[in-house]
Design an enzyme around this catalytic site. Sequence first.
Site, PDB file in Angstrom:
ATOM      1  N   GLU A   1      56.690  -3.056  45.701  1.00  0.00           N
ATOM      2  CA  GLU A   1      57.958  -3.283  44.984  1.00  0.00           C
ATOM      3  C   GLU A   1      58.587  -4.589  45.471  1.00  0.00           C
ATOM      4  OE1 GLU A   1      59.884  -1.964  42.401  1.00  0.00           O
ATOM      5  OE2 GLU A   1      61.094  -3.707  42.959  1.00  0.00           O
TER       6      GLU A   1
ATOM      7  N   GLU B   1      77.191   1.575  25.489  1.00  0.00           N
ATOM      8  CA  GLU B   1      77.721   2.177  26.730  1.00  0.00           C
ATOM      9  C   GLU B   1      78.695   1.214  27.414  1.00  0.00           C
ATOM     10  OE1 GLU B   1      74.689   3.767  29.330  1.00  0.00           O
ATOM     11  OE2 GLU B   1      74.101   5.296  27.885  1.00  0.00           O
TER      12      GLU B   1
ATOM     13  N   GLU C   1      76.645  -5.933  15.377  1.00  0.00           N
ATOM     14  CA  GLU C   1      75.320  -5.319  15.213  1.00  0.00           C
ATOM     15  C   GLU C   1      74.636  -5.940  13.986  1.00  0.00           C
ATOM     16  OE1 GLU C   1      73.184  -3.025  16.761  1.00  0.00           O
ATOM     17  OE2 GLU C   1      71.976  -3.697  15.065  1.00  0.00           O
TER      18      GLU C   1
ATOM     19  N   ALA D   1      73.385  -7.719  24.702  1.00  0.00           N
ATOM     20  CA  ALA D   1      72.544  -6.512  24.851  1.00  0.00           C
ATOM     21  C   ALA D   1      71.622  -6.443  23.633  1.00  0.00           C
ATOM     22  CB  ALA D   1      73.432  -5.274  24.947  1.00  0.00           C
TER      23      ALA D   1
ATOM     24  N   ALA E   1      63.696   6.143  31.022  1.00  0.00           N
ATOM     25  CA  ALA E   1      63.219   6.498  32.357  1.00  0.00           C
ATOM     26  C   ALA E   1      62.341   7.746  32.333  1.00  0.00           C
ATOM     27  CB  ALA E   1      64.417   6.717  33.271  1.00  0.00           C
TER      28      ALA E   1
ATOM     29  N   HIS F   1      78.254  32.858  25.424  1.00  0.00           N
ATOM     30  CA  HIS F   1      79.593  32.536  24.917  1.00  0.00           C
ATOM     31  C   HIS F   1      80.593  32.528  26.057  1.00  0.00           C
ATOM     32  CE1 HIS F   1      83.056  32.511  22.229  1.00  0.00           C
ATOM     33  NE2 HIS F   1      83.575  33.458  22.996  1.00  0.00           N
TER      34      HIS F   1
HETATM   35  C1  FAD Z   1      71.954  -0.826  31.619  1.00  0.00           C
HETATM   36  C2  FAD Z   1      70.816   0.128  31.400  1.00  0.00           C
HETATM   37  C3  FAD Z   1      71.059   1.470  31.223  1.00  0.00           C
HETATM   38  C4  FAD Z   1      70.008   2.362  31.038  1.00  0.00           C
HETATM   39  N1  FAD Z   1      70.280   3.689  30.863  1.00  0.00           N
HETATM   40  C5  FAD Z   1      69.271   4.548  30.672  1.00  0.00           C
HETATM   41  C6  FAD Z   1      69.517   5.937  30.530  1.00  0.00           C
HETATM   42  O1  FAD Z   1      70.659   6.384  30.545  1.00  0.00           O
HETATM   43  N2  FAD Z   1      68.462   6.763  30.365  1.00  0.00           N
HETATM   44  C7  FAD Z   1      67.168   6.297  30.336  1.00  0.00           C
HETATM   45  O2  FAD Z   1      66.243   7.088  30.183  1.00  0.00           O
HETATM   46  N3  FAD Z   1      66.913   4.988  30.470  1.00  0.00           N
HETATM   47  C8  FAD Z   1      67.921   4.119  30.636  1.00  0.00           C
HETATM   48  N4  FAD Z   1      67.644   2.788  30.818  1.00  0.00           N
HETATM   49  C9  FAD Z   1      66.229   2.355  30.760  1.00  0.00           C
HETATM   50  C10 FAD Z   1      65.532   2.633  32.083  1.00  0.00           C
HETATM   51  O3  FAD Z   1      66.206   1.966  33.125  1.00  0.00           O
HETATM   52  C11 FAD Z   1      64.089   2.187  31.998  1.00  0.00           C
HETATM   53  O4  FAD Z   1      63.468   2.802  30.884  1.00  0.00           O
HETATM   54  C12 FAD Z   1      63.323   2.560  33.251  1.00  0.00           C
HETATM   55  O5  FAD Z   1      63.882   1.960  34.391  1.00  0.00           O
HETATM   56  C13 FAD Z   1      61.855   2.140  33.130  1.00  0.00           C
HETATM   57  O6  FAD Z   1      61.171   2.489  34.280  1.00  0.00           O
HETATM   58  P1  FAD Z   1      59.899   1.663  34.776  1.00  0.00           P
HETATM   59  O7  FAD Z   1      59.421   2.372  35.993  1.00  0.00           O
HETATM   60  O8  FAD Z   1      58.968   1.452  33.657  1.00  0.00           O
HETATM   61  O9  FAD Z   1      60.433   0.221  35.151  1.00  0.00           O
HETATM   62  P2  FAD Z   1      61.642  -0.339  36.083  1.00  0.00           P
HETATM   63  O10 FAD Z   1      62.660   0.706  36.362  1.00  0.00           O
HETATM   64  O11 FAD Z   1      62.049  -1.572  35.410  1.00  0.00           O
HETATM   65  O12 FAD Z   1      60.891  -0.641  37.422  1.00  0.00           O
HETATM   66  C14 FAD Z   1      59.942  -1.647  37.543  1.00  0.00           C
HETATM   67  C15 FAD Z   1      59.918  -2.151  38.957  1.00  0.00           C
HETATM   68  O13 FAD Z   1      58.821  -3.034  39.116  1.00  0.00           O
HETATM   69  C16 FAD Z   1      59.184  -4.082  39.992  1.00  0.00           C
HETATM   70  N5  FAD Z   1      58.286  -5.210  39.763  1.00  0.00           N
HETATM   71  C17 FAD Z   1      58.153  -5.947  38.630  1.00  0.00           C
HETATM   72  N6  FAD Z   1      57.180  -6.868  38.785  1.00  0.00           N
HETATM   73  C18 FAD Z   1      56.697  -6.707  40.031  1.00  0.00           C
HETATM   74  C19 FAD Z   1      55.692  -7.357  40.780  1.00  0.00           C
HETATM   75  N7  FAD Z   1      54.977  -8.350  40.270  1.00  0.00           N
HETATM   76  N8  FAD Z   1      55.452  -6.955  42.050  1.00  0.00           N
HETATM   77  C20 FAD Z   1      56.169  -5.937  42.591  1.00  0.00           C
HETATM   78  N9  FAD Z   1      57.145  -5.283  41.936  1.00  0.00           N
HETATM   79  C21 FAD Z   1      57.394  -5.654  40.668  1.00  0.00           C
HETATM   80  C22 FAD Z   1      60.635  -4.355  39.615  1.00  0.00           C
HETATM   81  O14 FAD Z   1      61.319  -4.988  40.684  1.00  0.00           O
HETATM   82  C23 FAD Z   1      61.160  -2.948  39.336  1.00  0.00           C
HETATM   83  O15 FAD Z   1      61.767  -2.375  40.469  1.00  0.00           O
HETATM   84  C24 FAD Z   1      68.684   1.882  31.020  1.00  0.00           C
HETATM   85  C25 FAD Z   1      68.424   0.528  31.218  1.00  0.00           C
HETATM   86  C26 FAD Z   1      69.466  -0.345  31.411  1.00  0.00           C
HETATM   87  C27 FAD Z   1      69.168  -1.792  31.628  1.00  0.00           C
END
Ligand code: FAD
Length: 464
Positions: free
Chosen positions: A35, A187, A203, A268, A318, A443
């Site tokens: 990471e 949000e 939008e 956004a 997520a 309920h």
């Molecule tokens: C403001 C906001 C609100 C959100 N709210 C929601 C929500 O309410 N519910 C929901 O389901 N989703 C939400 N999301 C989306 C959610 O955050 C993502 O879908 C989720 O984080 C994706 O997970 P991931 O593991 O694929 O990637 P990420 O969480 O993006 O993690 C990827 C990781 O890889 C690391 N990385 C990248 N390249 C490298 C590299 N070359 N070497 C080492 N490390 C690296 C990054 O540093 C990062 O920590 C939101 C997103 C944002 C921006």
Amino acid sequence: MAAKNFDLIVIGAGPGGYVAAIRAAQLGMNVVVVERENLGGICLNWGCIPTKAMLRSSEVFHLMHRAKEFGLSVEKVSYDLDAVVKRSRGVAKQMEGGVKHLLKKNKVTVIMGEATIPAKGKVSVKTEAGTEELTAKNIVLATGARARNLPGLEADGARVWSYRHALVPPHMPKKLLVIGSGAIGIEFASFYNTLGAETTVVEVMDRVLPVEDAEISAFAKKQFVKQGMVIMEKATVKQLDRAKDKVTAHIESGGKVETREFDTVISAVGIVGNTEGLGLEALGVTIDRTHVVTDEYCRTGVEGLYAIGDIAGAPWLAHKASHEGVMVAELIAGKHAHPVKPESIAGCTYCHPQVASVGYTEAKAKELGYTVKVGKFPFIGNGKAVALGEPEGLIKTVFDAKTGELLGAHMVGAEVTELIQGYVIGRQLETTEEDLMNTVFPHPTLSEMMHESVLDAYDRVIHM
Ligand SMILES: Cc1cc2nc3c(=O)[nH]c(=O)nc-3n(C[C@H](O)[C@H](O)[C@H](O)COP(=O)(O)OP(=O)(O)OC[C@H]3O[C@@H](n4cnc5c(N)ncnc54)[C@H](O)[C@@H]3O)c2cc1C
């Protein structure tokens, strides 16, 4: 130095990567996760969790203003933005610590650094101390995504913000423009509008929250407008003229361009996958519009290389990332793996009022050729909603008229992000309308509206 060998290398410790690593370790693999920034990824540090902490503050603030309605009194309602942000950052930090603990407990090796894949089965990590070489038969790519920057609308952190800036704001916006009304845009619009910013949302599509059922979008829009937001649909921000303390936006709508002034803009307009600099092209990985192309088992086509979560495309959620993480770990371990069914993944938006949905919208179901039965139930007909002081909302269900399959469920109103899971389980168990109608709902709960909506689809609604 000789390369360190593992059974599995996971790149990225977001909800995709750290969950894949833990599940693989549970299945007996020797796992390393690499990471470059924060354990927990965007979700825990800059996404899902800190936004919900901020929105909780605005929700409490909103309720404090309504104290009189509940027979209470609060004097001098105000807020301290720095303290709101401090709480949100504290929650994120706590969650990051939790992931660190879980990885340690499961004996997953963590290396903090930037990973590249120089060849199949090999990963190079640039750390503060130098470069580490790793090898493994299997690699899971979980590098996530970042905010999309459109030309001319780029975030600069001063007056034009991405979601990262909006989570640690340098000032409280007085006149705010939010470009894009997907979950992230709306949000932040909800948060800042509730705290008193005059908020305009632009939008490009014909309605806010454009992926939601049209009726739910319309319902939510009405509430946003009631709360003072200006909503511009079928409108495009063409240009931003930036000055020290203001931004002039050129907004095209109905063939005309008008200019409006704001002191802050949140851009956004979507996300792009973190595919660059990893060496993916040389490995022969297919990339389509910044996302790695995979099959339903997250296989990239390169032997031993998988891609999960945001980097592998929509839905950018997520829980989708985590589910894929578990699935891939089980696949590698030779277990029976269950691919993600996108139409059974719920989407939740934590604006005020909340919005949640799963499956097909009414329009999509019809477009796919289904004859549908549609049920609706308003919050005003539910005792718990009225007791909570939350009578504004709607639950809509869409069934296949032929088979009784629940094709989709769409909700707007208080706590619907918690309710939607009931329908998700229903879809997973391939429940029919009959099962749902025969289920006894407790309920008084908001969940009774889920029952009534189903009953309405079959002309058996009781409380309407
Ligand atoms: C403001 C906001 C609100 C959100 N709210 C929601 C929500 O309410 N519910 C929901 O389901 N989703 C939400 N999301 C989306 C959610 O955050 C993502 O879908 C989720 O984080 C994706 O997970 P991931 O593991 O694929 O990637 P990420 O969480 O993006 O993690 C990827 C990781 O890889 C690391 N990385 C990248 N390249 C490298 C590299 N070359 N070497 C080492 N490390 C690296 C990054 O540093 C990062 O920590 C939101 C997103 C944002 C921006």
